[in-house]
Design an enzyme around this catalytic site. Structure first.
Site, PDB file in Angstrom:
ATOM      1  CE  LYS A  29      -3.822   2.293   2.308  1.00  0.00           C
ATOM      2  NZ  LYS A  29      -3.249   3.639   2.033  1.00  0.00           N
ATOM      3  CG  ASP A  31       1.989   7.444   2.951  1.00  0.00           C
ATOM      4  OD1 ASP A  31       0.850   7.885   2.710  1.00  0.00           O
ATOM      5  OD2 ASP A  31       2.669   7.814   3.918  1.00  0.00           O
TER       6      ASP A  31
END
Length: 324
Positions: A29, A31
């Site tokens: 994931k 950022d």
């Protein structure tokens, strides 16, 4: 005839805890800023709210030269890497600059990268009805990778182990996606799940309190949206640099108002200054108390790519959906 690509809002995920399943793939994931890259005779990058980000990242304006079978739409994340890891603070410093000369200078000293994790259109034809596994294959065949364009890598089945590995190197978390998931624009689906190492939320600033001593800004008053109303979830008073404090105060003074957008509890605030609910910020926290307040929150930065009404109370609760 030239094929016209539609404006698409990206598919969204639900929060979840780490799990293993052979029906899912798992990837980092990132950022950064979510973006859809429209690649035709030129490059256009739109945010999740269809805001044009292209001018802010001139180093990404040649992505159309790195793909075959145009027109193409890629779904991905804009990141600024610092020693191989995304730095949201550096990205934020890029995203809020509009002056073209400064933008060009920052593009050289803090270059952004577009990390692609999905392909929605190829040769002007929608691929959103195809399963994710098939779209991933097409993505890898379409993209020529380089410093400005990277294809996100993934593993199968081992979500718990992958989550631990990502946590050890200090990354934000992982995404879990069903291999057979179709792409549903603008919708939050259980087939995509975000697993964060630190709990993070995008919240709306509804006011602020003055600081003591050298600190001009003591804390921000935070709310989120629920059933048509603004709900108070706590205050955050840590995580500001001196420069960010000055920037926030400039922004807050431009949206002053005389009344709170929620009903403050008696004795909760000390001489608060209220603002219109227009600024979205990202906050990390450890948990939510039984009375709905964030515990140990820390300010991470403003999110210009998010709308206030998108900051709902649902993001503060971990999903208890079945693991597979």
């Amino acid at each position: 005839m030239r094929k016209v690509l539609p404006k698409i809002k990206p598919m969204l995920a639900i929060p979840a805890e780490p799990f293993n399943s052979d029906d899912f793939l798992y990837e980092i994931k990132w950022d950064g800023y979510r973006g859809l890259a429209y690649l035709e005779q030129e490059t256009t990058i739109l945010s999740r709210n269809l805001m044009d980000l292209t001018a802010r990242f001139p180093e990404l304006q040649q992505l159309h030269q790195k793909v075959s079978n145009k027109p193409v739409i890629l779904d991905g994340e804009i990141v600024v890497l610092d020693e191989g890891k995304p730095s949201f603070s550096k990205l934020q410093s890029r995203g809020k600059i509009a002056d073209s000369l400064i933008v060009k200078r920052l593009a050289k000293v803090m270059p952004a990268t577009f990390i692609a994790f999905d392909i929605l259109y190829q040769d002007g034809i929608s691929m959103m009805h195809l399963p994710l596994a098939q779209r991933k294959t097409a993505l890898e065949e379409t993209v020529e990778q380089g410093p400005d364009l990277i294809v996100s890598q993934y593993v199968y089945g081992s979500g718990i182990e992958f989550s631990e590995a990502v946590k050890k190197v200090g990354l934000e978390g992982i995404m879990a996606k069903r291999l057979d998931s179709l792409y549903t624009p603008g919708k939050r689906a259980t087939t995509w799940r975000k697993i964060r190492n630190n709990k993070t939320a995008e919240l709306v600033i509804a006011g602020w309190e003055k600081g003591d001593g050298y600190r001009r800004l003591g804390s921000l008053v935070l709310v989120c949206f629920h059933q048509g109303e603004w709900v108070y979830v706590g205050k955050v008073g840590t995580g500001f640099t001196r420069d960010e404090e000055a920037h926030l105060l400039t922004e807050l003074n431009q949206i002053k108002t005389y009344a709170a957008v929620f009903t403050p509890s008696k004795g909760e605030f000390r001489a608060p200054l209220w603002v219109k609910p227009q600024l979205v910020c990202e906050v990390t926290y450890t948990e939510v108390s039984p009375d709905g307040r964030l515990r140990h929150p820390s300010y991470q930065g403003l999110r210009e790519d998010k709308k206030p009404e998108e900051c709902t109370i649902k993001q503060l609760a971990v999903s208890h959906e079945p693991k597979t």
